[in-house]
Design a protein around this motif. Structure first.
Motif, PDB file in Angstrom:
ATOM      1  N   LEU A  98      79.651 -13.784  28.619  1.00  0.00           N
ATOM      2  CA  LEU A  98      79.220 -12.471  28.137  1.00  0.00           C
ATOM      3  C   LEU A  98      80.417 -11.593  27.796  1.00  0.00           C
ATOM      4  O   LEU A  98      80.402 -10.867  26.792  1.00  0.00           O
ATOM      5  N   LYS A  99      81.457 -11.637  28.613  1.00  0.00           N
ATOM      6  CA  LYS A  99      82.663 -10.858  28.327  1.00  0.00           C
ATOM      7  C   LYS A  99      83.283 -11.270  27.002  1.00  0.00           C
ATOM      8  O   LYS A  99      83.816 -10.431  26.259  1.00  0.00           O
ATOM      9  N   GLU A 100      83.194 -12.551  26.707  1.00  0.00           N
ATOM     10  CA  GLU A 100      83.786 -13.057  25.467  1.00  0.00           C
ATOM     11  C   GLU A 100      82.916 -12.759  24.250  1.00  0.00           C
ATOM     12  O   GLU A 100      83.419 -12.334  23.194  1.00  0.00           O
ATOM     13  N   LYS A 101      81.603 -12.962  24.367  1.00  0.00           N
ATOM     14  CA  LYS A 101      80.727 -12.960  23.202  1.00  0.00           C
ATOM     15  C   LYS A 101      80.027 -11.633  22.932  1.00  0.00           C
ATOM     16  O   LYS A 101      79.774 -11.288  21.770  1.00  0.00           O
ATOM     17  N   LEU A 102      79.664 -10.884  23.982  1.00  0.00           N
ATOM     18  CA  LEU A 102      78.836  -9.689  23.786  1.00  0.00           C
ATOM     19  C   LEU A 102      79.518  -8.624  22.921  1.00  0.00           C
ATOM     20  O   LEU A 102      78.869  -8.061  22.020  1.00  0.00           O
ATOM     21  N   PRO A 103      80.810  -8.334  23.122  1.00  0.00           N
ATOM     22  CA  PRO A 103      81.430  -7.273  22.307  1.00  0.00           C
ATOM     23  C   PRO A 103      81.495  -7.588  20.817  1.00  0.00           C
ATOM     24  O   PRO A 103      81.574  -6.663  19.995  1.00  0.00           O
ATOM     25  N   LYS A 104      81.462  -8.850  20.443  1.00  0.00           N
ATOM     26  CA  LYS A 104      81.563  -9.220  19.030  1.00  0.00           C
ATOM     27  C   LYS A 104      80.307  -9.931  18.516  1.00  0.00           C
ATOM     28  O   LYS A 104      80.358 -10.659  17.537  1.00  0.00           O
ATOM     29  N   MET A 105      79.166  -9.655  19.171  1.00  0.00           N
ATOM     30  CA  MET A 105      77.903 -10.266  18.756  1.00  0.00           C
ATOM     31  C   MET A 105      77.496  -9.742  17.376  1.00  0.00           C
ATOM     32  O   MET A 105      77.610  -8.549  17.095  1.00  0.00           O
ATOM     33  N   ASP A 106      77.032 -10.630  16.528  1.00  0.00           N
ATOM     34  CA  ASP A 106      76.586 -10.271  15.182  1.00  0.00           C
ATOM     35  C   ASP A 106      75.498  -9.202  15.248  1.00  0.00           C
ATOM     36  O   ASP A 106      74.622  -9.238  16.112  1.00  0.00           O
ATOM     37  N   LYS A 107      75.532  -8.247  14.316  1.00  0.00           N
ATOM     38  CA  LYS A 107      74.587  -7.127  14.321  1.00  0.00           C
ATOM     39  C   LYS A 107      73.132  -7.565  14.123  1.00  0.00           C
ATOM     40  O   LYS A 107      72.201  -6.827  14.470  1.00  0.00           O
ATOM     41  N   ASP A 108      72.926  -8.742  13.538  1.00  0.00           N
ATOM     42  CA  ASP A 108      71.560  -9.242  13.340  1.00  0.00           C
ATOM     43  C   ASP A 108      70.940  -9.755  14.632  1.00  0.00           C
ATOM     44  O   ASP A 108      69.724  -9.966  14.697  1.00  0.00           O
ATOM     45  N   VAL A 109      71.746  -9.976  15.650  1.00  0.00           N
ATOM     46  CA  VAL A 109      71.244 -10.488  16.934  1.00  0.00           C
ATOM     47  C   VAL A 109      70.672  -9.333  17.745  1.00  0.00           C
ATOM     48  O   VAL A 109      71.369  -8.366  18.060  1.00  0.00           O
ATOM     49  N   ALA A 110      69.379  -9.447  18.071  1.00  0.00           N
ATOM     50  CA  ALA A 110      68.703  -8.384  18.819  1.00  0.00           C
ATOM     51  C   ALA A 110      68.644  -8.658  20.314  1.00  0.00           C
ATOM     52  O   ALA A 110      68.520  -7.734  21.122  1.00  0.00           O
ATOM     53  N   ALA A 111      68.725  -9.946  20.704  1.00  0.00           N
ATOM     54  CA  ALA A 111      68.556 -10.287  22.115  1.00  0.00           C
ATOM     55  C   ALA A 111      69.216 -11.617  22.435  1.00  0.00           C
ATOM     56  O   ALA A 111      69.482 -12.429  21.539  1.00  0.00           O
ATOM     57  N   LEU A 112      69.455 -11.818  23.722  1.00  0.00           N
ATOM     58  CA  LEU A 112      70.060 -13.049  24.213  1.00  0.00           C
ATOM     59  C   LEU A 112      69.114 -13.721  25.203  1.00  0.00           C
ATOM     60  O   LEU A 112      68.538 -13.065  26.077  1.00  0.00           O
ATOM     61  N   SER A 113      68.984 -15.023  25.069  1.00  0.00           N
ATOM     62  CA  SER A 113      68.147 -15.812  25.964  1.00  0.00           C
ATOM     63  C   SER A 113      69.041 -16.537  26.966  1.00  0.00           C
ATOM     64  O   SER A 113      70.039 -17.150  26.590  1.00  0.00           O
ATOM     65  N   LEU A 114      68.688 -16.442  28.250  1.00  0.00           N
ATOM     66  CA  LEU A 114      69.492 -17.034  29.314  1.00  0.00           C
ATOM     67  C   LEU A 114      68.738 -18.181  29.973  1.00  0.00           C
ATOM     68  O   LEU A 114      67.519 -18.128  30.143  1.00  0.00           O
ATOM     69  N   SER A 115      69.479 -19.193  30.362  1.00  0.00           N
ATOM     70  CA  SER A 115      68.906 -20.328  31.085  1.00  0.00           C
ATOM     71  C   SER A 115      68.865 -19.992  32.573  1.00  0.00           C
ATOM     72  O   SER A 115      69.867 -19.555  33.142  1.00  0.00           O
ATOM     73  N   ARG A 116      67.716 -20.217  33.202  1.00  0.00           N
ATOM     74  CA  ARG A 116      67.559 -19.873  34.616  1.00  0.00           C
ATOM     75  C   ARG A 116      67.736 -21.098  35.501  1.00  0.00           C
ATOM     76  O   ARG A 116      67.082 -22.124  35.306  1.00  0.00           O
ATOM     77  N   ALA A 117      68.618 -20.975  36.473  1.00  0.00           N
ATOM     78  CA  ALA A 117      68.740 -21.984  37.520  1.00  0.00           C
ATOM     79  C   ALA A 117      67.897 -21.544  38.710  1.00  0.00           C
ATOM     80  O   ALA A 117      67.690 -20.348  38.923  1.00  0.00           O
ATOM     81  N   ARG A 118      67.440 -22.495  39.489  1.00  0.00           N
ATOM     82  CA  ARG A 118      66.581 -22.192  40.635  1.00  0.00           C
ATOM     83  C   ARG A 118      67.256 -22.641  41.925  1.00  0.00           C
ATOM     84  O   ARG A 118      67.711 -23.776  42.032  1.00  0.00           O
ATOM     85  N   ALA A 119      67.327 -21.725  42.887  1.00  0.00           N
ATOM     86  CA  ALA A 119      67.799 -22.085  44.219  1.00  0.00           C
ATOM     87  C   ALA A 119      66.649 -21.912  45.203  1.00  0.00           C
ATOM     88  O   ALA A 119      65.841 -20.985  45.076  1.00  0.00           O
ATOM     89  N   PHE A 120      66.563 -22.813  46.180  1.00  0.00           N
ATOM     90  CA  PHE A 120      65.520 -22.696  47.203  1.00  0.00           C
ATOM     91  C   PHE A 120      66.100 -23.154  48.529  1.00  0.00           C
ATOM     92  O   PHE A 120      66.794 -24.167  48.596  1.00  0.00           O
ATOM     93  N   ALA A 121      65.828 -22.367  49.569  1.00  0.00           N
ATOM     94  CA  ALA A 121      66.350 -22.658  50.906  1.00  0.00           C
ATOM     95  C   ALA A 121      67.867 -22.803  50.879  1.00  0.00           C
ATOM     96  O   ALA A 121      68.457 -23.629  51.575  1.00  0.00           O
ATOM     97  N   GLY A 122      68.520 -21.998  50.028  1.00  0.00           N
ATOM     98  CA  GLY A 122      69.964 -21.964  49.980  1.00  0.00           C
ATOM     99  C   GLY A 122      70.624 -23.029  49.140  1.00  0.00           C
ATOM    100  O   GLY A 122      71.855 -23.140  49.124  1.00  0.00           O
ATOM    101  N   LYS A 123      69.851 -23.803  48.385  1.00  0.00           N
ATOM    102  CA  LYS A 123      70.408 -24.885  47.582  1.00  0.00           C
ATOM    103  C   LYS A 123      69.958 -24.744  46.134  1.00  0.00           C
ATOM    104  O   LYS A 123      68.772 -24.542  45.859  1.00  0.00           O
ATOM    105  N   ILE A 124      70.897 -24.844  45.195  1.00  0.00           N
ATOM    106  CA  ILE A 124      70.539 -24.837  43.779  1.00  0.00           C
ATOM    107  C   ILE A 124      69.953 -26.202  43.422  1.00  0.00           C
ATOM    108  O   ILE A 124      70.562 -27.244  43.687  1.00  0.00           O
ATOM    109  N   LEU A 125      68.759 -26.197  42.856  1.00  0.00           N
ATOM    110  CA  LEU A 125      68.054 -27.431  42.515  1.00  0.00           C
ATOM    111  C   LEU A 125      68.444 -27.887  41.117  1.00  0.00           C
ATOM    112  O   LEU A 125      68.692 -27.070  40.231  1.00  0.00           O
ATOM    113  N   HIS A 126      68.453 -29.193  40.925  1.00  0.00           N
ATOM    114  CA  HIS A 126      68.879 -29.750  39.637  1.00  0.00           C
ATOM    115  C   HIS A 126      67.826 -30.653  38.998  1.00  0.00           C
ATOM    116  O   HIS A 126      68.038 -31.155  37.894  1.00  0.00           O
TER     117      HIS A 126
END
Length: 301
Positions: A98-126
């Motif tokens: 985000l630090k690299e890309k957000l300041p120079k994002m193209d003006k046509d871009v209205a939103a960013l989609s993020l991939s969600r990771a899931r953690a349960f009982a203290g462990k990130i699931l894969h």
């Protein structure tokens, strides 16, 4: 620091909020916590951070309305807005991206989609179905708002959506007991959504359709799921997640996640639907009345 305002909706999140704020405060110009209000130390913890503003607003009944109220009524001066839950945080790799890309994002871009990771009982699931889930969470001011929906609400975006490469994490620290209690409430809303998908209790013709292919695919999956036999579908869903999608490779934590959130929770949803249908048959008006009286959920026409 990014030209970014983070909005976090809270209610009794003292076990999560400090971790969340420590994660985003260093990168955002402003963080706004919209509290419902809480009865624990959530607000007290928030006020320890200099760039955090706390606004108390009575919960209107669903996340979408609360967030849209924030967009309409709060002073937001940054170009970008991030919606984050108290039990979520950004991975270091995503912060760097985000630090690299957000300041120079193209003006046509209205939103960013993020991939969600899931953690349960203290462990990130894969494994299971935790990977490949993309959610629009960052958007330009004035370019998006949430649809009105009981749960699984999504942003309606006016413009192009770009995917980021790295992930944020949904990492809830509740005990198993707290998890099951919370999901009892979720089950009523999920049951109402499935009954709506099956009987078309609400008129969706006027709702926006520009959520993107991923959201529409998930909605289509829910409609197909709603047509499957009660109880059998919950078991089949667990088998799909735990066996076919290799959830068993995540050990005991993977089993608990797939069993509790996949089979137990979905069976509870089906039990509520079973009770409703037994009481109301296929009478749509009776079903809507039952949902309101028994679950406290208003189904709008």
């Amino acid at each position: 620091m990014l030209d970014l305002t983070v909005i976090i909706l809270t209610y009794n999140e003292e076990i999560h909020i400090r971790r969340c704020l420590e994660n985003v405060c260093p990168i955002a110009k402003k963080v706004i916590v919209v509290d419902s209000p809480s009865t624990d130390r959530t607000v007290e913890i928030c006020r320890e951070f200099d760039n955090v503003e706390v606004v108390v607003h009575k919960y209107p009944g669903n996340q979408a309305e609360q967030f849209n109220w924030a967009l309409d009524n709060l002073k937001i001066e940054t170009e970008w807005i991030l919606r984050l839950d108290a039990d979520e945080y950004l991975m270091p790799e995503l912060i760097d991206e985000l630090k690299e890309k957000l300041p120079k994002m193209d003006k046509d871009v209205a939103a960013l989609s993020l991939s969600r990771a899931r953690a349960f009982a203290g462990k990130i699931l894969h494994h299971g179905i935790v990977n490949g889930i993309w959610i629009t969470r960052i958007f330009r001011k004035g370019k998006a708002r949430y649809e009105k929906r009981l749960m699984d609400e999504h942003l309606s975006v006016d413009g192009e959506i770009v995917r980021m490469e790295h992930q944020f994490v949904d990492d809830n620290r509740m005990t198993i007991g707290q998890f099951t209690i919370k999901h009892e409430g979720y089950a009523s809303r999920e049951a109402a959504l499935l009954l709506d998908a099956e009987y078309h209790l609400t008129d969706t013709s006027s709702l926006p359709k520009d959520h993107g292919e991923e959201v529409e695919r998930k909605r289509a999956q829910k409609e197909r799921y709603a047509k499957m036999p009660l109880f059998w579908r919950a078991f089949a869903y667990f088998v799909y997640r735990y066996i076919i999608k290799l959830g068993f490779l995540d050990g005991k934590e993977g089993f608990l996640w797939d069993f509790l959130q996949g089979w137990w929770y979905r069976t509870l949803v089906d039990a509520k639907i079973f009770e409703c249908k037994k009481a109301c048959g296929n009478d749509k008006e009776a079903i809507k009345k039952y949902i309101l009286e028994k679950w406290g959920i208003m189904i709008d026409d």
